[in-house]
Design an enzyme around this catalytic site. Structure first.
Site, mmCIF file in Angstrom:
data_model
loop_
_atom_site.group_PDB
_atom_site.id
_atom_site.type_symbol
_atom_site.label_atom_id
_atom_site.label_comp_id
_atom_site.label_asym_id
_atom_site.label_seq_id
_atom_site.Cartn_x
_atom_site.Cartn_y
_atom_site.Cartn_z
ATOM 1 N N ALA A 124 8.518 24.279 16.601
ATOM 2 C CA ALA A 124 7.694 24.638 15.445
ATOM 3 C C ALA A 124 8.328 24.147 14.152
ATOM 4 O O ALA A 124 9.221 24.798 13.598
ATOM 5 C CB ALA A 124 7.510 26.155 15.424
ATOM 6 N N MET A 125 7.860 22.978 13.687
ATOM 7 C CA MET A 125 8.362 22.408 12.430
ATOM 8 C C MET A 125 7.273 22.436 11.355
ATOM 9 O O MET A 125 7.507 22.859 10.231
ATOM 10 C CB MET A 125 8.771 20.934 12.640
ATOM 11 C CG MET A 125 9.837 20.719 13.676
ATOM 12 S SD MET A 125 10.491 19.022 13.664
ATOM 13 C CE MET A 125 9.094 18.090 14.205
ATOM 14 N N GLU A 243 11.692 12.373 20.405
ATOM 15 C CA GLU A 243 10.268 12.710 20.326
ATOM 16 C C GLU A 243 9.427 11.436 20.165
ATOM 17 O O GLU A 243 8.397 11.259 20.815
ATOM 18 C CB GLU A 243 10.067 13.653 19.130
ATOM 19 C CG GLU A 243 8.640 14.099 18.944
ATOM 20 C CD GLU A 243 8.498 15.204 17.881
ATOM 21 O OE1 GLU A 243 9.497 15.838 17.510
ATOM 22 O OE2 GLU A 243 7.361 15.411 17.434
ATOM 23 N N ARG A 244 9.894 10.534 19.320
ATOM 24 C CA ARG A 244 9.123 9.294 19.069
ATOM 25 C C ARG A 244 9.162 8.367 20.278
ATOM 26 O O ARG A 244 8.176 7.687 20.577
ATOM 27 C CB ARG A 244 9.634 8.625 17.790
ATOM 28 C CG ARG A 244 9.217 9.455 16.600
ATOM 29 C CD ARG A 244 9.739 9.043 15.259
ATOM 30 N NE ARG A 244 9.248 10.022 14.289
ATOM 31 C CZ ARG A 244 9.850 10.351 13.157
ATOM 32 N NH1 ARG A 244 10.972 9.751 12.807
ATOM 33 N NH2 ARG A 244 9.325 11.266 12.364
ATOM 34 N N GLY A 340 -19.786 -0.358 27.311
ATOM 35 C CA GLY A 340 -21.085 -0.235 26.649
ATOM 36 C C GLY A 340 -21.401 1.226 26.378
ATOM 37 O O GLY A 340 -20.499 2.025 26.076
ATOM 38 N N GLY A 341 -22.671 1.604 26.520
ATOM 39 C CA GLY A 341 -23.107 2.978 26.222
ATOM 40 C C GLY A 341 -22.424 4.013 27.093
ATOM 41 O O GLY A 341 -22.199 5.154 26.663
HETATM 42 C C1 LIG Z 1 -2.586 18.019 18.285
HETATM 43 C C2 LIG Z 1 -1.383 18.155 17.402
HETATM 44 C C3 LIG Z 1 -0.181 18.550 17.961
HETATM 45 C C4 LIG Z 1 0.939 18.733 17.134
HETATM 46 N N1 LIG Z 1 2.095 19.234 17.682
HETATM 47 C C5 LIG Z 1 3.105 19.632 16.838
HETATM 48 C C6 LIG Z 1 4.216 20.377 17.346
HETATM 49 O O1 LIG Z 1 4.321 20.658 18.558
HETATM 50 N N2 LIG Z 1 5.174 20.793 16.474
HETATM 51 C C7 LIG Z 1 5.109 20.512 15.129
HETATM 52 O O2 LIG Z 1 5.995 20.917 14.397
HETATM 53 N N3 LIG Z 1 4.068 19.786 14.630
HETATM 54 C C8 LIG Z 1 3.057 19.365 15.436
HETATM 55 N N4 LIG Z 1 1.977 18.670 14.930
HETATM 56 C C9 LIG Z 1 1.935 18.355 13.502
HETATM 57 C C10 LIG Z 1 2.022 16.866 13.192
HETATM 58 O O3 LIG Z 1 3.314 16.390 13.427
HETATM 59 C C11 LIG Z 1 1.557 16.679 11.719
HETATM 60 O O4 LIG Z 1 0.167 16.902 11.700
HETATM 61 C C12 LIG Z 1 1.886 15.287 11.193
HETATM 62 O O5 LIG Z 1 3.267 15.126 11.026
HETATM 63 C C13 LIG Z 1 1.197 15.000 9.841
HETATM 64 O O6 LIG Z 1 1.353 16.047 8.923
HETATM 65 P P1 LIG Z 1 0.051 16.638 8.175
HETATM 66 O O7 LIG Z 1 -0.958 16.938 9.199
HETATM 67 O O8 LIG Z 1 0.489 17.744 7.286
HETATM 68 O O9 LIG Z 1 -0.504 15.423 7.302
HETATM 69 P P2 LIG Z 1 -0.103 15.077 5.773
HETATM 70 O O10 LIG Z 1 1.369 15.064 5.661
HETATM 71 O O11 LIG Z 1 -0.886 15.948 4.874
HETATM 72 O O12 LIG Z 1 -0.638 13.575 5.655
HETATM 73 C C14 LIG Z 1 -1.980 13.239 5.271
HETATM 74 C C15 LIG Z 1 -2.055 11.716 5.123
HETATM 75 O O13 LIG Z 1 -1.184 11.299 4.070
HETATM 76 C C16 LIG Z 1 -0.316 10.296 4.530
HETATM 77 N N5 LIG Z 1 0.991 10.402 3.869
HETATM 78 C C17 LIG Z 1 1.755 11.508 3.722
HETATM 79 N N6 LIG Z 1 2.897 11.195 3.112
HETATM 80 C C18 LIG Z 1 2.871 9.850 2.896
HETATM 81 C C19 LIG Z 1 3.776 8.902 2.327
HETATM 82 N N7 LIG Z 1 4.981 9.271 1.865
HETATM 83 N N8 LIG Z 1 3.402 7.613 2.252
HETATM 84 C C20 LIG Z 1 2.203 7.202 2.735
HETATM 85 N N9 LIG Z 1 1.305 8.040 3.297
HETATM 86 C C21 LIG Z 1 1.652 9.357 3.391
HETATM 87 C C22 LIG Z 1 -0.179 10.555 6.027
HETATM 88 O O14 LIG Z 1 0.261 9.397 6.723
HETATM 89 C C23 LIG Z 1 -1.608 10.961 6.384
HETATM 90 O O15 LIG Z 1 -2.376 9.821 6.574
HETATM 91 C C24 LIG Z 1 0.858 18.441 15.746
HETATM 92 C C25 LIG Z 1 -0.354 18.009 15.194
HETATM 93 C C26 LIG Z 1 -1.473 17.905 16.002
HETATM 94 C C27 LIG Z 1 -2.791 17.532 15.354
#
Ligand SMILES: Cc1cc2nc3c(=O)[nH]c(=O)nc-3n(C[C@H](O)[C@H](O)[C@H](O)COP(=O)(O)OP(=O)(O)OC[C@H]3O[C@@H](n4cnc5c(N)ncnc54)[C@H](O)[C@@H]3O)c2cc1C
Length: 382
Positions: A124-125, A243-244, A340-341
């Site tokens: 949970a980050m 993770e990546r 296709g569809g």
């Molecule tokens: C299905 C799912 C599973 C997940 N699982 C986990 C989990 O297990 N644990 C956990 O901790 N998190 C989890 N996440 C969270 C996920 O890692 C975040 O949603 C992700 O890091 C993006 O953060 P945000 O949604 O707040 O988007 P934001 O940070 O609000 O970004 C919105 C947009 O702005 C862009 N943006 C932001 N900063 C910059 C920058 N400096 N330069 C250019 N563009 C930028 C982003 O690329 C994006 O396009 C999960 C998310 C989903 C949807």
């Protein structure tokens, strides 16, 4: 533990059997329920598919990263991205914090049960106002009367509903900003004040749970701290590499699975009196996508090998996540076009693959954040 090709093939076969018996017959219902049952975790544990990297002294196989990646890849290739990401969240997001930074007491308490599936983990980050910008997290932990008191909330947490253990990242020093004053805690989800929000309805990966978590004066023992006090950001940066790499594994395997479905389909479907496969455009697209996949797989395998030697740098991991997840998006989209569809109809697995693939460019750091990491490193900027 070292693994040869025969061992790896043995794992592939047993995962295929497991999917055929324990996943495929029930998956449709789980997707409707937006959740797979808790018992699946125990079955995954019994089959030996969880946290396989854990050292032998805690009951693990001490396997190289290749095996963790193979396990999640086989689920993704078969089209079960939801199960694959759930396993990744448990084995490669939550477990590594305990293996790499946990105390002996934490390791003995959690790791054996994380291998069997008796304890399910989540990481949970992310917070509602701190996703890409993790440094602005507001969840806090303070020490009072020899106990840690946790307050705050998290969002989008994979495995959040079924988890028994949450590895929670929070501020332990509110007087400093940025990456400083952040620490990591092992939080049992049955503690008073720990609340799970709703299971978020997602675009894809319907059988897995993703939720909000709320912490209201959750009292943690002093021993709940994982790693260094106020050193959490450094720990997070090192674990984000794994993770990546995991997201890259899913990207390559899932795209391979989509391409396999497509090759089969274009050899059956006919238009203008010939198979779709007989159009030059089809051959060219299949050739382009297969070539791209070979490049993605070669890069991913290089990164796995670097990881096992302790040499996978954050920039290279970001490149792997960026390239393979963008590639997966292009390939799954290109494959769907050939249906296709029918590609737009949910009963066709390629339709589900399209929905499931979209998140890969967002979680574990968005593509834009990956470009920031790579660009800044190459240009030697802070
Ligand atoms: C299905 C799912 C599973 C997940 N699982 C986990 C989990 O297990 N644990 C956990 O901790 N998190 C989890 N996440 C969270 C996920 O890692 C975040 O949603 C992700 O890091 C993006 O953060 P945000 O949604 O707040 O988007 P934001 O940070 O609000 O970004 C919105 C947009 O702005 C862009 N943006 C932001 N900063 C910059 C920058 N400096 N330069 C250019 N563009 C930028 C982003 O690329 C994006 O396009 C999960 C998310 C989903 C949807």
């Amino acid at each position: 533990m070292t693994l040869n090709e025969e061992d790896l093939q043995g794992f592939r076969n047993s995962i295929a059997r497991f999917i055929g018996q324990q996943v495929e017959p029930y998956h449709e219902q789980w997707r409707k329920d937006e959740l797979f049952p808790r018992e699946l975790w125990n079955k995954l544990g019994e089959a030996g598919f969880l946290s396989v990297q854990v050292p032998e002294q805690y009951g693990g196989m001490e396997a190289p990263v290749e095996l963790n990646m193979l396990i999640v890849s086989e689920f993704a290739r078969a089209g079960y991205m939801d199960i694959a990401t759930a396993i990744l969240g448990h084995s490669d997001l939550a477990t590594p914090y305990l293996v790499d930074f946990g105390s002996e007491e934490q390791k003995l308490h959690y790791l054996p049960k994380m291998i069997t599936g008796e304890i399910v983990g989540c990481l949970a980050m992310t917070e509602p106002d701190a996703g890409s910008d993790l440094q602005s997290m507001r969840s806090s932990v303070v020490l009072k009367n020899n106990e840690w008191i946790l307050n705050g909330s998290k969002i989008f947490i994979s495995n959040g509903i079924l988890a028994d253990l949450a590895v929670v990242v929070a501020k332990t020093d509110m007087t400093v900003s940025g990456s400083r004053g952040i620490s990591i805690f092992a939080v049992d989800t049955d503690l008073p004040g720990f609340k799970c929000g709703r299971n978020l309805e997602k675009m894809g990966m319907h059988a897995s749970d993703t939720t909000e978590l709320f912490f209201e004066d959750v009292r943690l023992p002093v021993s709940a701290l994982i790693g260094e006090l106020n050193g959490g950001f450094k720990h997070m940066m090192s674990e984000l590499v794994r993770e990546r790499l995991g997201v890259a594994a899913l990207s390559v395997a899932h795209a391979e699975g989509a391409l396999d479905l497509t090759v089969e389909y274009v050899n059956e479907r006919k238009a203008f009196g010939q198979k779709i496969a007989d159009f030059q455009n089809t051959r060219f697209r299949i050739a382009e996508m297969s070539t791209e996949l070979e490049i993605g797989r070669a890069f991913f395998e290089k990164c796995c090998s670097l990881y096992d030697q302790g040499k996978l740098e954050p920039t290279m991991a970001a490149m792997a996540k960026l390239f393979t997840s963008e590639m997966q998006g292009r390939i799954v989209d290109g494959c769907l076009q050939m249906f296709g569809g029918y590609g737009y109809i949910m009963e066709y697995p390629i339709c589900r693959a399209y929905q499931d693939a979209r998140i890969q460019r967002i979680y574990a750091g968005t593509s834009e954040i990956m470009k920031e990491i790579i660009g800044k490193d190459i240009l030697r900027m802070q």
